[in-house]
Design a protein around this motif. Structure first.
Motif, PDB file in Angstrom:
ATOM      1  N   LEU A 193       0.366  -1.398   0.095  1.00 42.82           N
ATOM      2  CA  LEU A 193      -0.317  -0.121   0.390  1.00 42.82           C
ATOM      3  C   LEU A 193       0.813   1.396  -0.229  1.00 42.82           C
ATOM      4  O   LEU A 193       2.134   1.608   0.888  1.00 42.82           O
ATOM      5  CB  LEU A 193      -0.677  -0.319   0.870  1.00 42.82           C
ATOM      6  CG  LEU A 193      -1.465  -0.676   1.178  1.00 42.82           C
ATOM      7  CD1 LEU A 193      -2.647  -0.861   2.789  1.00 42.82           C
ATOM      8  CD2 LEU A 193      -2.838  -1.385   0.015  1.00 42.82           C
ATOM      9  N   MET A 194       0.546   2.333  -1.073  1.00 40.21           N
ATOM     10  CA  MET A 194       1.131   3.231  -0.794  1.00 40.21           C
ATOM     11  C   MET A 194       0.598   4.328  -0.811  1.00 40.21           C
ATOM     12  O   MET A 194      -1.047   4.460  -1.285  1.00 40.21           O
ATOM     13  CB  MET A 194       1.957   3.305  -2.427  1.00 40.21           C
ATOM     14  CG  MET A 194       3.288   2.560  -2.134  1.00 40.21           C
ATOM     15  SD  MET A 194       4.150   2.499  -3.387  1.00 40.21           S
ATOM     16  CE  MET A 194       5.516   3.586  -3.210  1.00 40.21           C
ATOM     17  N   GLY A 195       1.121   6.078  -0.585  1.00 41.30           N
ATOM     18  CA  GLY A 195       0.178   7.142  -0.480  1.00 41.30           C
ATOM     19  C   GLY A 195      -0.093   7.599   1.093  1.00 41.30           C
ATOM     20  O   GLY A 195      -0.001   6.924   1.930  1.00 41.30           O
ATOM     21  N   GLY A 196      -1.192   8.727   1.155  1.00 31.81           N
ATOM     22  CA  GLY A 196      -0.978   8.952   2.023  1.00 31.81           C
ATOM     23  C   GLY A 196      -1.961   8.550   3.280  1.00 31.81           C
ATOM     24  O   GLY A 196      -1.617   8.748   4.475  1.00 31.81           O
ATOM     25  N   VAL A 197      -2.819   7.423   2.616  1.00 32.55           N
ATOM     26  CA  VAL A 197      -3.180   7.409   3.711  1.00 32.55           C
ATOM     27  C   VAL A 197      -3.198   5.786   3.575  1.00 32.55           C
ATOM     28  O   VAL A 197      -3.803   5.371   4.978  1.00 32.55           O
ATOM     29  CB  VAL A 197      -4.995   7.407   2.408  1.00 32.55           C
ATOM     30  CG1 VAL A 197      -6.369   6.265   3.726  1.00 32.55           C
ATOM     31  CG2 VAL A 197      -5.445   7.855   2.711  1.00 32.55           C
TER      32      VAL A 197
END
Length: 297
Positions: A249-253
């Motif tokens: 999983l990647m990204g700010g969330v």
């Protein structure tokens, strides 16, 4: 002719980043700018990419002419849309070689060091990719109105809808719904006017408040995060089926939502080996002679 420099661009719905290295991978410069989604605002996205490109060469003490000795890989949100791909064919920066892909593809390459695996980006928007060693299979990424399951923008929209329901006494108020309505002076009309110009990044700005409220025990916030986790699970299960490797999983969330995910999802996740920019640079390193232009010499 092999380029002297490698330039990676990671253009997302909230910000765009650039990283310049030499051929041996030594970092020369990095820069950050505004959104670069070529679907939602094509011209602004490429303007941002151009500005960041100029900035990293200045930071590295290089002249503009060094771009002609650079292999550039740009991973841009919205570049998976066929009509946008056709339009991007006319984008011709004066670099030695150019490859334009979606931001999720460079994220997948970075997460697994170019090896088979899958990634699900959950930031302002969302999109997944599975790499089997030969080709990418993309999931989602069709924009805020149709897609973006598990994203910050979708979470923010659900939260504001919930706040409006509470304001009209359709459901009980909670600390989160009161906070959100207060940001619009407790006025549905003010909120309505705001929606006329709000872009996905605007909807996503309330996400930190939702996580904070959930940590404080707010039932509405907890329900919102459970819904988001269920949406993410739906996408990740499909990526697991498509991929012969691990899932990141990647990204700010990604980090704050992980503990809300079902256990069968959590056990299949791995930490990314690198970020999207490292993936862009990996792809730049792998460009073949056919990708190089005559002006490179």
């Amino acid at each position: 002719m092999q380029p002297h420099y490698l330039l990676g661009i990671d253009g997302g719905g909230t910000q765009c980043r650039a990283r310049l290295t030499d051929r041996q991978g030594r970092l020369l410069a990095e820069s950050i700018g505004g959104p670069a989604n070529v679907w939602s605002d094509y011209d602004a996205a490429l303007t941002c990419v151009g500005q960041l490109t100029e900035q990293v060469f200045i930071q590295a003490g290089l002249t503009a002419e060094a771009l002609a000795q650079t292999a550039l890989v740009a991973g841009l949100a919205g570049a998976n849309v066929a009509s946008v791909q056709a339009r991007l064919a006319s984008w011709q920066p004066a670099c030695a070689a150019l490859q334009v892909v979606s931001d999720v593809e460079i994220a997948c390459a970075g997460a697994h060091g170019g090896e088979p695996g899958a990634v699900f980006i959950i930031g302002t928007g969302s999109q997944g990719a599975a790499w089997d060693g030969e080709r990418f299979t993309l999931l989602g990424g069709w924009g805020f109105a149709l897609s973006d399951q598990g994203s910050g923008a979708e979470l923010g929209r659900r939260a504001l809808r919930l706040a409006l329901l509470a304001h009209e006494s359709i459901i009980p108020h909670g600390s989160l719904t009161r906070q959100l309505m207060a940001q619009f002076s407790d006025s549905p009309e003010t909120m309505l006017l705001w929606t006329r110009t709000a872009v996905p990044a605007d909807w996503a700005r309330v996400v930190p408040q939702i996580f904070a409220a959930a940590d404080a025990g707010d039932s509405h916030a907890r329900e919102l995060l459970q819904q988001t986790a269920a949406d993410i699970g739906l996408m990740v299960r499909r990526l697991i089926a498509l991929s012969s490797g691990p899932v990141a999983l990647m990204g700010g969330v990604a980090a704050p939502i992980q503990r809300w995910l079902d256990e069968d999802i959590q056990v299949r996740l791995v930490m990314p080996q690198g970020d999207a920019l490292s993936g862009a640079l990996t792809l730049a390193q792998q460009l073949t002679p056919a990708d190089y232009r005559s002006q490179a010499g």
